[in-house]
Design an enzyme around this catalytic site. Structure first.
Site, PDB file in Angstrom:
ATOM      1  CG  HIS A  22       0.340   8.746  -7.169  1.00  0.00           C
ATOM      2  ND1 HIS A  22      -0.773   9.156  -6.468  1.00  0.00           N
ATOM      3  CD2 HIS A  22       0.197   9.273  -8.407  1.00  0.00           C
ATOM      4  CE1 HIS A  22      -1.557   9.878  -7.249  1.00  0.00           C
ATOM      5  NE2 HIS A  22      -0.982   9.974  -8.440  1.00  0.00           N
ATOM      6  CG  HIS A  36      -1.788   1.168   1.382  1.00  0.00           C
ATOM      7  ND1 HIS A  36      -3.132   1.148   1.089  1.00  0.00           N
ATOM      8  CD2 HIS A  36      -1.528   2.436   1.814  1.00  0.00           C
ATOM      9  CE1 HIS A  36      -3.658   2.340   1.326  1.00  0.00           C
ATOM     10  NE2 HIS A  36      -2.702   3.138   1.765  1.00  0.00           N
ATOM     11  CD  GLU A  37       1.581   3.581   3.696  1.00  0.00           C
ATOM     12  OE1 GLU A  37       1.796   4.650   3.080  1.00  0.00           O
ATOM     13  OE2 GLU A  37       0.551   3.393   4.363  1.00  0.00           O
ATOM     14  CG  HIS A  97       0.309   6.337  -0.676  1.00  0.00           C
ATOM     15  ND1 HIS A  97      -0.739   7.014  -1.260  1.00  0.00           N
ATOM     16  CD2 HIS A  97      -0.215   5.739   0.441  1.00  0.00           C
ATOM     17  CE1 HIS A  97      -1.839   6.843  -0.542  1.00  0.00           C
ATOM     18  NE2 HIS A  97      -1.550   6.071   0.487  1.00  0.00           N
TER      19      HIS A  97
END
Length: 677
Positions: free
Chosen positions: A472, A465-466, A469
């Site tokens: 991105h 998940h991190e 980020h």
């Protein structure tokens, strides 16, 4: 001696050299130079991007970078001295940015640019920056009468101090609690790696036995695996009463919640909104609090029958198999683990033995290489703690893309949870390109007894998940820092790339590369994976309703202008969704840092909102796999990178999604992924 907080532009911060005594002198210099730059910008004739925007941004960036380093260090390696100087400077920073946001002369300069002939020739990124800046001036009170501007500034300063205090209270209340247990029999059911870590923690305090703490790597396994019901209740009580009236008064977040809400409401109404919920949505994809509430209730009431079925099954199992006639809230995690083991014939601890941290990282890097033709290479950089590693992100030909700091383990003086943040943003000035740099922080259990750290499958999902980020931010191709990477992305779309990455943790093609048994060295066997997959949506109805409750608590609180009663509001939502009723002493909202100390106020719903986007985006990869391609299909990965990751905030998130998917998002994929269709 040179102050390491001065002139960080384009450089990796020298984290270990930053000392508390550097902070105030650096801010003296940077605030003065920023004020001079603002004064000069106010006087620019015929403002343009080149003579106005770029020079002002260059100076302001130095202040932003320095304060970002200080705030980061306070969150990961805080000391009393660092906290003192950090808290002492919060008001200075808040006041500067409030005055900047209300500067009518600067506002007028940006309006001149927006009305100029040059503006029509700007690329999409520059147009978006100017338009967003004008919006932010309005939201900062630039159009308010002078008396109201002053009040708005006072509110902003107090809110900055209160939200920081909220987070510090949570950290301190978590760090200060500890329970030492001598008799190992009281820890029945807890795994060996937990026992080794607890023993080491006790020894570090010069105690014997085992230390239980409220940090997630300690308290989580107690609630999930320990058969000692009394201990579970003790830990539950301590966790549920953190930062509340049941502890030291100076750490009680209850009054802070009321004050933060009142100040946010007052500021929103000064700006012409009915409530803070409306103000928050001015920069998001969703339009109104009512629209958000309807979206959430549709999800929550749709999942409610599944949640009721979950609870009925759990209560029956607990009574018949565990001898628990009444299932208390501190029994739920333990009973759910036992039921899962009984239904699916495996335990979370059995799975955990396969997820050794070095192999998980290697497998994660392989996923990224397969999707985007990139590689992470360990490199040298100044770090804030010996456990931190730095990686250079490169194209396969060795050319630089960016960099990433990775801080994985829990420790005293570090905020709980997991997060990603930016260090540097991609920015181009002529031929000079500043590559982006990000950091990922988690709170996993470190390895013990000379063995590598073992991650739960949930930990692996958190790490992916991190990294979503981080990718991105790192894979942006936008050359204007104001909308490159995560900058300028609507808050309720920012979770799209992160939740998208979680899906790969459930793919058989991926799992063998993530696993290496800590004893045998073998990869995860297919039969165990099949059991995990069968259990994937175990209790998913309850999980969905829980997230909806948190999101509605947040939005309804911020859409209300009445003096709040958090306990009553929570009780009403628990009754609406027929959730288990917690003891009257439970103050979970006193540690809800996402909305009272972070950026998710009137925005926590974005996890579910973006989950619709992420599940639908991932369906493109599932469609590629169904057509005989790989789930890590490079062509689909290249499209996702180009249309979503590369675009940053240079265009609306819904346009990026539509460009990738060829249509607007649909909720069906989310329900399917959660087994609720």
């Amino acid at each position: 001696m040179t102050n390491p907080l001065l002139d960080l532009t384009g450089k990796l911060p020298d984290y270990p050299s930053v000392k508390p005594e550097h902070v105030s002198p650096a801010l003296d210099t940077l605030l003065a130079s920023s004020a001079a730059a603002v004064s000069a910008a106010e006087k620019v004739s015929n403002p343009t991007w080149t003579n106005f925007v770029e020079p002002l941004d260059a100076v302001l960036e130095k202040l932003s970078l320095a304060w970002g380093v200080v705030a980061h260090l306070e969150s990961v390696v805080t000391t009393p001295e660092l906290r003192e100087v950090y808290n002492a400077n919060i008001a200075r920073i808040s006041n500067f940015y409030t005055e900047l946001g209300q500067n009518e002369l600067l506002y007028a300069q940006y309006k001149l640019i927006a009305a100029s002939a040059e503006f029509t020739d700007y690329n999409a990124a520059r147009k978006t920056i100017i338009e967003d800046t004008l919006r932010d001036f309005r939201l900062s009170g630039a159009e308010l009468p002078e008396a109201q501007k002053q009040r708005f500034a006072e509110i902003a300063e107090e809110l900055s101090e209160l939200t920081v205090k909220f987070g510090q209270n949570v950290m301190d209340a978590t760090d200060e609690w500890g329970l030492y247990i001598e008799d190992i029999a009281e820890l029945d059911g807890l795994p060996q790696d937990w026992l080794s870590a607890a023993k080491s923690a006790a020894e570090a305090d010069e105690k014997t036995g085992y230390k239980v703490t409220l940090k997630q790597p300690s308290q989580g396994p107690v609630m999930q695996f320990c058969s000692n019901r009394t201990l579970r209740e003790t830990v539950y009580h301590a966790n549920a009463t953190r930062a509340s009236e049941f502890g030291p008064a100076e750490r009680d977040n209850g009054p802070l919640i009321k004050r933060i809400h009142a100040l946010r409401t007052e500021a929103a109404q000064l700006l012409g909104f009915n409530n803070y919920g409306e103000e928050s949505l001015a920069t998001k994809m969703a339009d109104t609090p009512a629209e958000v509430a309807e979206f959430l209730r549709n999800l929550g009431h749709g999942a409610k029958p599944f949640a009721a079925k979950d609870r009925a099954e759990l209560k029956a199992f607990a009574k018949e198999q565990l001898g628990l006639d009444e299932l208390a809230v501190w029994d739920y995690g333990y009973a759910a683990e036992k039921l899962s083991e009984a239904k699916y014939a495996f335990s979370a601890q059995e799975v955990k033995a396969y997820f050794t941290e070095p192999t998980v990282l290697s497998g994660l890097f392989k996923v990224i290489e397969s999707l985007y033709s990139l590689r992470f290479v360990k490199a040298s950089a100044p770090v804030w703690h010996p456990d931190v590693n730095y990686y250079a992100l490169q194209n396969l030909d060795g050319s630089a893309v960016g960099g990433l700091y990775l801080d994985l383990y829990a420790r005293t003086g570090k905020q709980g949870g997991a997060w990603m943040n930016d260090v540097l943003s991609r920015d181009r000035k002529g031929d000079d390109l500043q590559n982006p740099v990000a950091l990922v922080v988690c709170n996993f259990s470190a390895g013990v007894d000379g063995k590598p750290a073992l991650l739960t499958h949930d930990d692996v999902i958190t790490l992916f998940h991190e990294f979503g980020h981080a990718l991105h931010h790192l894979l942006t191709e936008v050359d204007e820092s104001g909308v490159s990477g995560i900058n300028g992305v609507e808050w309720d779309a920012v979770e799209l790339p992160s939740q998208f990455m979680e899906n790969f943790c459930w793919e058989w093609q991926v799992l063998p590369d993530l696993t290496h048994h800590v004893e045998s060295g073998t990869a995860l066997p297919r039969d165990l994976f099949d059991k995990m997959l069968a259990a994937k949506n175990f209790m998913s109805g309850s999980g969905m309703v829980r997230q909806v409750l948190l999101s509605l608590f947040d939005m309804e609180l911020h859409a209300s202008t009445d003096a709040i009663d958090a306990t009553a509001q929570n009780a009403a939502l628990v009754a609406e969704f027929e959730m288990p009723v917690a003891p009257s002493y439970n103050r979970w909202f006193n540690t809800f840092s996402h909305i009272f100390a972070g950026g998710y106020a009137a925005g926590y719903y974005s996890y579910k909102w973006a989950e619709v986007l992420s599940a639908d985006a991932y369906s493109a990869f599932e469609e590629a796999a169904a057509a005989g391609k790989s789930i890590l299909d490079p062509a689909t990965g290249a499209r996702f990178r180009k249309e979503v990751l590369a675009m940053g905030g240079s265009r609306p998130a819904i346009d990026s999604f539509t460009a990738f998917r060829g249509r607007k998002p649909e909720v069906a994929a989310l329900l399917k992924h959660n087994g609720l269709n």
